[in-house]
Write a protein that holds these residues in place. Structure first.
Motif, PDB file in Angstrom:
ATOM      1  N   ALA A 118      89.594  24.572   6.720  1.00 41.22           N
ATOM      2  CA  ALA A 118      89.604  23.949   5.398  1.00 41.22           C
ATOM      3  C   ALA A 118      89.461  25.000   4.300  1.00 41.22           C
ATOM      4  O   ALA A 118      90.131  24.930   3.269  1.00 41.22           O
ATOM      5  CB  ALA A 118      88.494  22.920   5.297  1.00 41.22           C
ATOM      6  N   PHE A 119      88.602  25.988   4.523  1.00 37.82           N
ATOM      7  CA  PHE A 119      88.408  27.051   3.530  1.00 37.82           C
ATOM      8  C   PHE A 119      89.706  27.820   3.299  1.00 37.82           C
ATOM      9  O   PHE A 119      90.124  28.026   2.157  1.00 37.82           O
ATOM     10  CB  PHE A 119      87.296  28.011   3.979  1.00 37.82           C
ATOM     11  N   TYR A 120      90.368  28.258   4.361  1.00 36.42           N
ATOM     12  CA  TYR A 120      91.603  29.023   4.205  1.00 36.42           C
ATOM     13  C   TYR A 120      92.731  28.171   3.639  1.00 36.42           C
ATOM     14  O   TYR A 120      93.582  28.662   2.892  1.00 36.42           O
ATOM     15  CB  TYR A 120      92.014  29.673   5.528  1.00 36.42           C
ATOM     16  N   MET A 121      92.744  26.901   3.976  1.00 32.70           N
ATOM     17  CA  MET A 121      93.767  26.015   3.420  1.00 32.70           C
ATOM     18  C   MET A 121      93.559  25.856   1.910  1.00 32.70           C
ATOM     19  O   MET A 121      94.513  25.911   1.134  1.00 32.70           O
ATOM     20  CB  MET A 121      93.710  24.662   4.122  1.00 32.70           C
ATOM     21  N   CYS A 122      92.315  25.697   1.493  1.00 33.20           N
ATOM     22  CA  CYS A 122      92.019  25.588   0.064  1.00 33.20           C
ATOM     23  C   CYS A 122      92.325  26.902  -0.660  1.00 33.20           C
ATOM     24  O   CYS A 122      92.852  26.894  -1.770  1.00 33.20           O
ATOM     25  CB  CYS A 122      90.559  25.209  -0.151  1.00 33.20           C
ATOM     26  N   MET A 123      92.004  28.015  -0.039  1.00 33.41           N
ATOM     27  CA  MET A 123      92.270  29.312  -0.644  1.00 33.41           C
ATOM     28  C   MET A 123      93.782  29.519  -0.819  1.00 33.41           C
ATOM     29  O   MET A 123      94.240  29.941  -1.891  1.00 33.41           O
ATOM     30  CB  MET A 123      91.684  30.431   0.218  1.00 33.41           C
ATOM     31  N   ASN A 124      94.565  29.209   0.203  1.00 33.70           N
ATOM     32  CA  ASN A 124      96.018  29.338   0.103  1.00 33.70           C
ATOM     33  C   ASN A 124      96.585  28.403  -0.956  1.00 33.70           C
ATOM     34  O   ASN A 124      97.459  28.778  -1.732  1.00 33.70           O
ATOM     35  CB  ASN A 124      96.683  29.062   1.448  1.00 33.70           C
ATOM     36  N   THR A 125      96.083  27.177  -0.989  1.00 34.52           N
ATOM     37  CA  THR A 125      96.561  26.200  -1.959  1.00 34.52           C
ATOM     38  C   THR A 125      96.259  26.656  -3.385  1.00 34.52           C
ATOM     39  O   THR A 125      97.109  26.549  -4.270  1.00 34.52           O
ATOM     40  CB  THR A 125      95.925  24.821  -1.692  1.00 34.52           C
ATOM     41  N   ALA A 126      95.081  27.183  -3.617  1.00 39.50           N
ATOM     42  CA  ALA A 126      94.723  27.668  -4.951  1.00 39.50           C
ATOM     43  C   ALA A 126      95.606  28.848  -5.357  1.00 39.50           C
ATOM     44  O   ALA A 126      96.084  28.915  -6.497  1.00 39.50           O
ATOM     45  CB  ALA A 126      93.256  28.064  -4.991  1.00 39.50           C
ATOM     46  N   ASN A 127      95.822  29.770  -4.437  1.00 38.64           N
ATOM     47  CA  ASN A 127      96.668  30.920  -4.753  1.00 38.64           C
ATOM     48  C   ASN A 127      98.103  30.497  -5.043  1.00 38.64           C
ATOM     49  O   ASN A 127      98.736  30.999  -5.977  1.00 38.64           O
ATOM     50  CB  ASN A 127      96.643  31.936  -3.614  1.00 38.64           C
ATOM     51  N   VAL A 128      98.632  29.580  -4.254  1.00 35.61           N
ATOM     52  CA  VAL A 128      99.997  29.084  -4.467  1.00 35.61           C
ATOM     53  C   VAL A 128     100.087  28.357  -5.805  1.00 35.61           C
ATOM     54  O   VAL A 128     101.059  28.519  -6.554  1.00 35.61           O
ATOM     55  CB  VAL A 128     100.435  28.179  -3.302  1.00 35.61           C
ATOM     56  N   TYR A 129      99.082  27.584  -6.145  1.00 34.94           N
ATOM     57  CA  TYR A 129      99.062  26.856  -7.412  1.00 34.94           C
ATOM     58  C   TYR A 129      99.136  27.827  -8.591  1.00 34.94           C
ATOM     59  O   TYR A 129      99.890  27.618  -9.549  1.00 34.94           O
ATOM     60  CB  TYR A 129      97.808  25.992  -7.511  1.00 34.94           C
ATOM     61  N   ILE A 130      98.376  28.898  -8.529  1.00 39.68           N
ATOM     62  CA  ILE A 130      98.379  29.893  -9.608  1.00 39.68           C
ATOM     63  C   ILE A 130      99.728  30.584  -9.702  1.00 39.68           C
ATOM     64  O   ILE A 130     100.272  30.782 -10.794  1.00 39.68           O
ATOM     65  CB  ILE A 130      97.238  30.907  -9.402  1.00 39.68           C
ATOM     66  N   VAL A 131     100.292  30.956  -8.555  1.00 39.00           N
ATOM     67  CA  VAL A 131     101.615  31.607  -8.560  1.00 39.00           C
ATOM     68  C   VAL A 131     102.660  30.667  -9.152  1.00 39.00           C
ATOM     69  O   VAL A 131     103.499  31.087  -9.958  1.00 39.00           O
ATOM     70  CB  VAL A 131     102.010  32.057  -7.138  1.00 39.00           C
ATOM     71  N   LEU A 132     102.615  29.396  -8.787  1.00 44.08           N
ATOM     72  CA  LEU A 132     103.582  28.433  -9.317  1.00 44.08           C
ATOM     73  C   LEU A 132     103.432  28.250 -10.825  1.00 44.08           C
ATOM     74  O   LEU A 132     104.411  28.363 -11.568  1.00 44.08           O
ATOM     75  CB  LEU A 132     103.424  27.079  -8.632  1.00 44.08           C
ATOM     76  N   SER A 133     102.224  27.976 -11.286  1.00 41.23           N
ATOM     77  CA  SER A 133     102.050  27.686 -12.708  1.00 41.23           C
ATOM     78  C   SER A 133     102.326  28.908 -13.574  1.00 41.23           C
ATOM     79  O   SER A 133     103.066  28.821 -14.565  1.00 41.23           O
ATOM     80  CB  SER A 133     100.648  27.123 -12.977  1.00 41.23           C
TER      81      SER A 133
END
Length: 187
Positions: free
Chosen positions: A28-43
């Motif tokens: 769950a931690f790594y999934m959240c970390m990846n999701t946050a990083n992807v969100y920042i790259v996208l926005s």
């Protein structure tokens, strides 16, 4: 012997439950970390892409968000720099970028992520270039936004956009000019 077996089974079952709980938390931690990083790259990346398309300013920081092969094949960026962009006659001073992420999935063990986003630019501010005042329409063309399926890849510890496929088009309504008040005649 019976008590030793029960004790070993008790300890083993508790260790198994603990190991499962820790692995779920790590996942769950790594999934959240990846999701946050992807969100920042996208926005940040998609907003910078719009900025470059509208202003035609060379932006080496696009390489932080996009893979090189994507940048060289992006038709909107190519149009911005070869003079076929609808914004070439305008000096863009500002815009409002809206990005809605509809779905985003990044498994902790994968090096790629997929997402669906809706990108809109509801307002663009600027003026016609003085050299093009007689030729260009005074109203800045609207942005053609849309719904995109985006693929990102993780390389060297950084997420970058490698693919962007438009699923549907969203055309912003043409802004209606605001009437300016006419001066009242002096009496």
């Amino acid at each position: 012997m019976k008590y030793i077996r029960r004790l070993i089974w008790f300890i083993a079952s508790r260790l198994l439950v603990f190991a499962i709980a820790v692995s779920v938390l790590l996942c769950a931690f790594y999934m959240c970390m990846n999701t946050a990083n992807v969100y920042i790259v996208l926005s940040d990346g998609l907003e910078k892409r719009v900025d470059v398309i509208l202003t035609r300013e060379d932006a080496p920081e696009l390489n932080n968000y996009f893979h090189g092969s994507f940048l060289s094949a992006d038709p909107a960026l190519t149009a911005a720099f070869d003079g076929s962009s609808p914004y070439v006659d305008y000096n863009i001073t500002g815009f409002k970028h809206e990005l809605t992420i509809e779905s985003l999935w990044a498994w902790p063990w994968d090096d790629y992520a997929t997402c669906t986003v809706v990108e809109r630019v509801p307002s663009i501010e600027g003026s016609v270039l003085s050299s093009r005042a007689n030729v260009a329409d005074p109203v800045i063309p609207t942005w053609q936004g849309g719904r995109y399926d985006i693929t990102l890849m993780k390389s060297e510890g950084k997420w970058k956009i490698v693919g962007m496929q438009q699923v549907s088009v969203i055309i912003e309504p043409t802004p209606t000019p605001t009437p300016s008040p006419s001066p009242t005649p002096a009496a």
